[in-house]
Design a protein around this motif. Sequence first.
Motif, PDB file in Angstrom:
ATOM      1  N   ASN A 165      35.828  56.332  39.027  1.00 44.27           N
ATOM      2  CA  ASN A 165      34.577  55.632  38.737  1.00 44.27           C
ATOM      3  C   ASN A 165      34.570  54.215  39.294  1.00 44.27           C
ATOM      4  O   ASN A 165      33.682  53.441  39.002  1.00 44.27           O
ATOM      5  N   ASN A 166      35.577  53.857  40.040  1.00 42.79           N
ATOM      6  CA  ASN A 166      35.679  52.502  40.565  1.00 42.79           C
ATOM      7  C   ASN A 166      35.167  52.435  41.995  1.00 42.79           C
ATOM      8  O   ASN A 166      35.364  53.338  42.787  1.00 42.79           O
ATOM      9  N   TRP A 167      34.521  51.325  42.304  1.00 46.03           N
ATOM     10  CA  TRP A 167      34.108  51.085  43.676  1.00 46.03           C
ATOM     11  C   TRP A 167      35.336  50.679  44.474  1.00 46.03           C
ATOM     12  O   TRP A 167      36.218  49.984  43.966  1.00 46.03           O
ATOM     13  N   PRO A 168      35.399  51.046  45.741  1.00 45.00           N
ATOM     14  CA  PRO A 168      36.507  50.574  46.580  1.00 45.00           C
ATOM     15  C   PRO A 168      36.472  49.051  46.690  1.00 45.00           C
ATOM     16  O   PRO A 168      35.405  48.434  46.572  1.00 45.00           O
ATOM     17  N   ALA A 209      33.417  46.071  46.541  1.00 44.49           N
ATOM     18  CA  ALA A 209      33.405  44.979  45.559  1.00 44.49           C
ATOM     19  C   ALA A 209      33.431  43.622  46.249  1.00 44.49           C
ATOM     20  O   ALA A 209      32.813  42.658  45.772  1.00 44.49           O
ATOM     21  N   ASP A 210      34.123  43.523  47.379  1.00 41.69           N
ATOM     22  CA  ASP A 210      34.186  42.259  48.125  1.00 41.69           C
ATOM     23  C   ASP A 210      32.836  41.845  48.689  1.00 41.69           C
ATOM     24  O   ASP A 210      32.638  40.683  49.042  1.00 41.69           O
ATOM     25  N   LEU A 211      31.890  42.758  48.783  1.00 39.23           N
ATOM     26  CA  LEU A 211      30.567  42.435  49.314  1.00 39.23           C
ATOM     27  C   LEU A 211      29.673  41.725  48.303  1.00 39.23           C
ATOM     28  O   LEU A 211      28.632  41.188  48.678  1.00 39.23           O
ATOM     29  N   ALA A 212      30.075  41.717  47.037  1.00 35.33           N
ATOM     30  CA  ALA A 212      29.254  41.084  46.002  1.00 35.33           C
ATOM     31  C   ALA A 212      29.003  39.625  46.368  1.00 35.33           C
ATOM     32  O   ALA A 212      29.930  38.862  46.620  1.00 35.33           O
TER      33      ALA A 212
END
Length: 76
Positions: free
Chosen positions: A41-44, A48-51
């Motif tokens: 259920n986790n984003w790669p 996440a770094d794109l936030a």
Amino acid sequence: MGQVTIYLEDEIEAKMDQAAKSAHLSKSKWVARLISAEVSNNWPKSVADLAGAWGDFPSPEEIRQDIGNDEKRETF
């Protein structure tokens, strides 16, 4: 821990054997990692770094400023 039986065509099994050996894993652990990654259920981390990467994206208020007023709804 549960056990699962799967049936593979010979060609697919040979490719799986090769991939597991290349990863220095048993076939069971290799398959378990694939399944775990698929149902995670986790984003790669790369996602996440794109936030916050789009600093010039308009705010909700800027997007809504030209929309106008909503019509009043009918009462029931």
